[in-house]
Design an enzyme around this catalytic site. Structure first.
Site, short mmCIF file in Angstrom:
data_model
loop_
_atom_site.label_atom_id
_atom_site.label_comp_id
_atom_site.label_asym_id
_atom_site.label_seq_id
_atom_site.Cartn_x
_atom_site.Cartn_y
_atom_site.Cartn_z
N ASN B 393 -100.21 32.30 -67.42
CA ASN B 393 -99.09 32.00 -68.30
C ASN B 393 -97.92 31.36 -67.54
O ASN B 393 -97.72 30.16 -67.63
CB ASN B 393 -98.64 33.28 -69.02
CG ASN B 393 -97.64 33.00 -70.12
OD1 ASN B 393 -97.17 31.89 -70.27
ND2 ASN B 393 -97.30 34.02 -70.89
N ASP B 394 -97.21 32.16 -66.78
CA ASP B 394 -95.99 31.65 -66.13
C ASP B 394 -96.26 30.45 -65.23
O ASP B 394 -95.40 29.57 -65.10
CB ASP B 394 -95.33 32.77 -65.31
CG ASP B 394 -94.79 33.87 -66.21
OD1 ASP B 394 -94.44 33.56 -67.36
OD2 ASP B 394 -94.72 35.02 -65.77
N ILE B 395 -97.44 30.42 -64.61
CA ILE B 395 -97.73 29.33 -63.66
C ILE B 395 -97.97 27.99 -64.36
O ILE B 395 -98.18 26.98 -63.72
CB ILE B 395 -98.93 29.65 -62.75
CG1 ILE B 395 -100.18 29.96 -63.60
CG2 ILE B 395 -98.61 30.81 -61.83
CD1 ILE B 395 -101.45 30.07 -62.77
#
Lengths: 138, 464
Positions: B393-395
């Site tokens: 997600n965040d990456i």
């Protein structure tokens, strides 16, 4: 009378000179030993800590350059293998557990041997497992 | 065996360890490297056993066999997805060993040739105290990290007010006690120092959350090395010093790479930066559900994939949790049979430890050359038909590039949004670890496929 006086004085002077010579030679011996001691203390013998520090700093540089060369895909095996080799601390544990007289320190040593062995065997085997997966996919 | 000969053998062992690390520069030489490592360790142990003042060989051997068999069983049985906690657990053992060896040296300094009890050199006491302090921090810190990764305790950051002040006080207390110990050689002070360091280890790792674990594990890896080096100084053993320095440097470099992968400083991670920031941003994320999201299913995903010419798969921690790597590889095999180009893009901090994704993909027999790093593959997204994001997600969050108010601003991310279509496999629409809403969900070219990563892959395979 005068001659006797003079000869007595001459004898005393001779004695004094003799004692001065002895004192000078003993002083010379002391000076020599101080000189020798100061040599062994400073230049001839290096503090083991300094040698250790030299080794440590150089090893840090080797580690730095070698680890930057490790391919990112193998960072997990790198962690597990460094974990295994850091258990070389077992050397200290073996020395502690070694003496035939049982004491608190041999007990500590024994437990440290068990813990470090878990790490050595576990670390190398799990690294081997990981690397086997990487090389079979080549 | 004379001291000179054993020193030379220790040197040989140290060279073997360097070769073990050198071998990891490529997959081809890595197994030979590991053999070097084992060989070096065997030399080190045998050399020590052959020194004249070691007599209780039976007891020692039984200790090695006991520990060795426990370690071998654990290492053979462990699942590759449980690797991060295994490594964390192993680090804690190194830390505890360091404390025990330092304690042994304090009680029997004559055995190590560092003086008699009551008149140990101040410098040796300093090294001993430092070794035990680092060892104790490594022990409890790794233990907490293990608990978080194993799910024995919450992976969320645990913080309370005055935490930094308490940690700083404990850190100061360690330095103070170290100097008192150096002057007095008091056993009580030594164990007090150890206890304070044990407490600090717990408090340092508690506020650090799950996704920061790659940094934490690398850092603890580094600590275990410095602890070994500290003990090496105490015992005047160059092998321990060299190995400790190698491991310490390795862990430090990995920590640096991980921090760079998150665009955060090591201090920011240790002080629990996200833990305090995310409280506000997480609520914002929950408050924005009314933006349109295109939800798709596995059959549609299979259709989109089969019409693509090139696919880049972006795996994250979710893949590890769902054990989806085998199903994923099967899916990729089907795509390759259709003549579709498949590659995998690995972000440096994907997963819970450095190289975590690479190991899982290797386990699933994904060819080595299909797996590429962020820098290698990032420019190719714009010429790719489908980016298949699975459990990450965040990456992938474009806000890291554009939104300067985002907590993850500046973090290098994979440019998945540049692909023609993004398939986002996710269990729910919840925000990622950093508590940041992912702008990618609302893009026109994004299709969300909700569900367990493994099940989705299996369904896609059926659809193909």
């Amino acid at each position: 009378m005068d001659i006797q006086n003079i000869s007595e004085k001459a004898a005393k002077i001779q004695e004094a000179a003799q004692s001065l010579i002895e004192e000078a030679s003993s002083l010379r011996a002391i000076a020599k030993s101080i000189l020798e001691k100061s040599h062994t203390g400073t230049s001839a013998e290096i503090d083991p800590f300094i040698i250790g520090l030299t080794v440590f700093i150089l090893a840090c540089f080797i580690g730095y350059y070698v680890v930057w060369k490790v391919t990112p895909a193998l960072h997990s095996p790198l962690m597990s293998v460094t974990n295994a080799i850091s258990s070389v601390i077992i050397v200290g544990a073996l020395i502690a557990a070694g003496p035939s007289m049982e004491s608190i320190s041999t007990t500590f040593g024994f437990f440290a041997i068990v813990l470090a062995s878990i790490n050595i065997f576990g670390g190398f085997i799990v690294t081997q497992r990981m690397l086997a997966m990487f090389s079979k996919n080549k | 065996m004379t001291a000179s000969i054993s020193s030379l053998l220790y040197l040989l062992s140290a060279v073997c360890f360097i070769m073990a690390l050198r071998g990891l520069s490529s997959a081809a030489t890595s197994r030979l490297g590991n053999l070097y490592g084992m060989f070096g360790m065997a030399i080190a142990i045998l050399t020590t056993l052959l020194t004249p003042n070691i007599s209780r060989h039976g007891v020692i051997l039984s200790g090695i066999i006991l520990g060795g068999s426990i370690g071998a069983v654990i290492a053979k049985q462990i699942r590759m997805t449980a690797l991060p906690q295994l490594v964390a657990g192993f680090h804690s053992l190194v830390g505890l060993s360091a404390v025990l060896v330092a304690g042994a040296a304090l009680n029997a300094p004559d055995v190590y040739g560092i003086g008699m009890s009551g008149s140990i050199k101040a410098l040796s006491l300093f090294e001993m105290g430092l070794g035990t302090a680092i060892g104790a921090i490594t022990f409890t810190g790794s233990f907490i990290a293990f608990g978080k990764l194993q799910g024995l305790m919450t992976g969320k950051p645990l913080s309370f007010s005055g935490q930094h002040l308490l940690n700083a006080t404990l850190g100061g207390a360690i330095i103070f006690l170290l100097f008192i110990f150096m002057i007095t050689e008091s056993h009580f002070i030594f164990w007090l120092l150890t206890c304070v360091a044990l407490a600090l280890g717990i408090l340092l790792i508690l506020p650090i959350g799950g996704a920061d674990m790659p940094v934490v594990i690398s850092m603890l890896n580094s600590y275990s090395g410095w602890a070994a080096a500290g003990i090496g100084f105490t015992l005047g053993n160059h092998l321990l010093i060299v190995t400790g320095a190698l491991v310490g440097a390795s862990g430090a470099i990995l920590s640096y790479i991980m921090c760079k992968g998150m665009n955060r400083s090591i201090f920011n991670v240790i002080l629990g930066g996200f833990g305090t920031d995310s409280a506000t941003t997480a609520t914002q994320a929950v408050c924005a559900p009314d933006r349109p999201i295109k939800v798709s299913n596995a059959e549609d995903a299979a259709f989109i994939l089969s019409n693509a010419q090139s696919v880049i798969i972006v795996p994250g921690y979710g893949m590890a949790v769902a054990q989806a790597q085998h199903a994923l590889r099967e899916m990729a095999d089907h795509l390759k049979k259709k003549g579709i180009k498949v590659r995998y893009a690995i972000h440096p901090v994907a997963g819970r430890m450095p190289g975590h994704m690479n190991v899982l993909l290797a386990e699933a027999n994904v060819p080595y050359e299909e797996v590429q790093e962020l820098e290698e593959v990032n420019n190719d997204f714009s010429t790719t038909d489908v980016a298949f994001v699975i459990g990450a997600n965040d990456i992938t969050n474009p806000a890291a590039k554009s939104d300067s108010s985002s907590p993850i601003y500046g973090m290098p991310v994979l440019d998945v949004e540049k692909a023609k279509t993004v398939l986002f496999i996710k269990r729910s629409l919840a925000s990622g670890y950093a508590g940041v809403d992912n702008d990618l969900f609302y893009r026109d070219n994004t299709f969300m496929v909700l569900g367990d990563a493994k099940k989705v892959c299996e369904e896609v395979v059926r659809g193909l």
